[in-house]
Design an enzyme around this catalytic site. Structure first.
Site, PDB file in Angstrom:
ATOM      1  N   ASP A  32      65.629 116.151  54.087  1.00  0.00           N
ATOM      2  CA  ASP A  32      66.460 116.997  53.237  1.00  0.00           C
ATOM      3  C   ASP A  32      65.841 118.389  53.187  1.00  0.00           C
ATOM      4  O   ASP A  32      64.732 118.610  53.678  1.00  0.00           O
ATOM      5  CB  ASP A  32      66.610 116.408  51.828  1.00  0.00           C
ATOM      6  CG  ASP A  32      65.270 116.008  51.223  1.00  0.00           C
ATOM      7  OD1 ASP A  32      64.287 116.762  51.403  1.00  0.00           O
ATOM      8  OD2 ASP A  32      65.197 114.955  50.578  1.00  0.00           O
ATOM      9  N   ASP A  34      65.126 121.866  50.663  1.00  0.00           N
ATOM     10  CA  ASP A  34      65.065 122.468  49.335  1.00  0.00           C
ATOM     11  C   ASP A  34      64.992 123.979  49.497  1.00  0.00           C
ATOM     12  O   ASP A  34      64.379 124.492  50.447  1.00  0.00           O
ATOM     13  CB  ASP A  34      63.843 121.974  48.559  1.00  0.00           C
ATOM     14  CG  ASP A  34      63.912 120.485  48.245  1.00  0.00           C
ATOM     15  OD1 ASP A  34      65.037 119.973  48.103  1.00  0.00           O
ATOM     16  OD2 ASP A  34      62.851 119.851  48.156  1.00  0.00           O
ATOM     17  N   ASP A 103      51.493 120.903  45.062  1.00  0.00           N
ATOM     18  CA  ASP A 103      50.361 119.975  45.152  1.00  0.00           C
ATOM     19  C   ASP A 103      49.406 120.255  46.306  1.00  0.00           C
ATOM     20  O   ASP A 103      48.204 120.437  46.107  1.00  0.00           O
ATOM     21  CB  ASP A 103      50.860 118.522  45.208  1.00  0.00           C
ATOM     22  CG  ASP A 103      51.952 118.290  46.251  1.00  0.00           C
ATOM     23  OD1 ASP A 103      52.226 119.200  47.059  1.00  0.00           O
ATOM     24  OD2 ASP A 103      52.533 117.182  46.262  1.00  0.00           O
TER      25      ASP A 103
END
Length: 417
Positions: A32, A34, A103
């Site tokens: 996907d 983003d 992260d």
């Protein structure tokens, strides 16, 4: 790209962000995409009236365009993580600060699909955190101070394992040391989140690497609510599974690996018989498994002792075993232990038994037995089981042989008057 173009035309900065950029740079097709932008949530809603705010407090909208659903998030800075999961405060900001909140460096990259980098002839990549160097060096590194990144959300320790294994990277030493020191706090997050990460690790072909990392980083104990084990000398069952095994099989293979015994059928069968119920119950709680997954894991392990007795089973018993709903999982597991001497006899018999049919419709039914004069009661059920075994053995094979069998056996099964 159309969404980015619309945001750009409205005077905003907009990039692809995170994992999709990482995967594209590695030559992996992203699952996907983003998008991150400096457009405020209200502006995104105005530009895309049909969008759905799926995380309003975080500035995240789901934009549907051209048959695709893309997450569009406003650049943000996050402050405070008192619940070790969500930030206490979100401040909308710029791309540089947005990258710093993420992260790992390889997940902190942005890509501009509307600008071609003349040096690479690909989309321009914006890197504020050293992610490109780490990609080139196959290194997973926490952004900033590892203790801070993991302290914000302890689940990131499991994500570190999953990404390191999946990408076949090495874990940067300071990042690894931080995980080891903080592993004991993993139990502070929800079991559902832990289970979801673990199942994702086990679903990937590099599952054995992930399990080894869990043990090396001392995460296996808090993940499973069990004692920590040092890494196994062999992870053969996990290594030998097919490309896309079902969760009950991967869980069963991991459990067998943790027994630290020779992967031979006669060695694992007694353990499965003794511990199937216990491990299914404990791991359901530790990993928040669904009832269906718990039940199937239990059944998968419980069929192992029956398979170990294959040479002593009658034809009917073998067919009943093959007809069990969990048998495909058990058979996959048995092939993964790589004990050919034990599994080859089963493999040799499978074509013939399946061709004969392992779960045919019964030719002898309860009403047939009652019509023959037998009184209702428990003996009817017992007789039906015997009749079905006879059918599986091939001695009852049509209506005529079924009727003959009924006439021969009903009178002898009657209770005394």
């Amino acid at each position: 790209m159309r969404i980015i173009q619309i945001l750009r035309d409205a005077g905003h900065t907009a990039y692809f962000a995170g994992g999709c950029v990482r995967d594209q740079l590695l030559g992996i097709q992203p699952l996907d995409y983003d998008i991150a932008t400096d457009a405020q949530p209200k502006t995104v809603q105005k530009l895309f009236p049909r969008c759905q705010m799926v995380g309003a407090a975080f500035g995240v909208a789901l934009v549907r365009l051209g048959g695709h659903a893309i997450e569009v998030a406003t650049f943000r800075r996050e402050e405070g993580y008192s619940d070790r999961r969500r930030p206490d405060r979100v401040v909308f900001t710029n791309a540089r600060e947005d990258a710093q909140r993420r992260d790992f460096t390889v997940n902190g990259l942005f890509a501009d699909p509307l600008t071609i980098d003349p040096e690479t002839n690909h989309d321009r990549v914006i890197d504020y955190v050293g992610g490109i160097d780490d990609l080139n060096n196959q290194c997973l590194r926490a952004i900033g101070e590892p203790d801070e990144r993991f302290g914000e959300d302890y689940l990131r320790m499991l994500r570190a394992v999953r990404f390191t294994a999946r990408l076949d990277f090495h874990l940067e030493p300071r990042t690894a040391a931080s995980v080891r020191s903080l592993a004991k706090y993993l139990g502070q997050i929800s079991r559902e989140r832990i289970g979801s990460e673990v199942l994702a690790m086990l679903a990937h072909p590099r599952r054995a690497h992930a399990v080894t990392l869990l043990e090396e980083l001392r995460l296996d104990g808090p993940v499973l609510n069990e004692d920590h084990l040092e890494p196994a000398q062999t992870t053969a069952p996990l290594n030998n599974l097919p490309h896309n095994p079902q969760p009950p099989v991967t869980l069963a293979a991991w459990w067998l690996t943790r027994q630290r015994i020779p992967m031979q059928l006669d060695a694992i069968a007694p353990l499965c018989e003794r511990h199937a119920d216990d491990v299914a119950d404990r791991w359901r709680k530790a990993l928040c498994l669904s009832n269906t997954l718990e039940t199937t894991l239990r059944a998968t392990l419980k069929l192992v002792p029956r398979a170990a007795q294959w040479g002593n089973l009658r034809i009917a018993q073998r067919k009943r075993l093959l007809a069990e709903k969990a048998w495909p999982h058990t058979w996959t597991l048995l092939n993964a232990i790589d004990d050919t001497a034990a599994t080859q006899p089963i493999a040799d018999d499978l074509p013939t038994l399946t061709a004969q049919g392992v779960a045919p419709e019964p030719l002898v039914r309860g009403e047939d037995i009652l019509e023959a004069g037998m009184r209702p009661g428990p003996e009817v059920g017992k007789l039906l089981e015997i009749a079905y075994d006879e059918q599986l053995e091939g001695r009852i094979h049509d209506h005529a042989t079924a009727q003959a069998w009924i006439q021969a056996h009903v009178s002898t099964a009657q209770d005394p008057a």
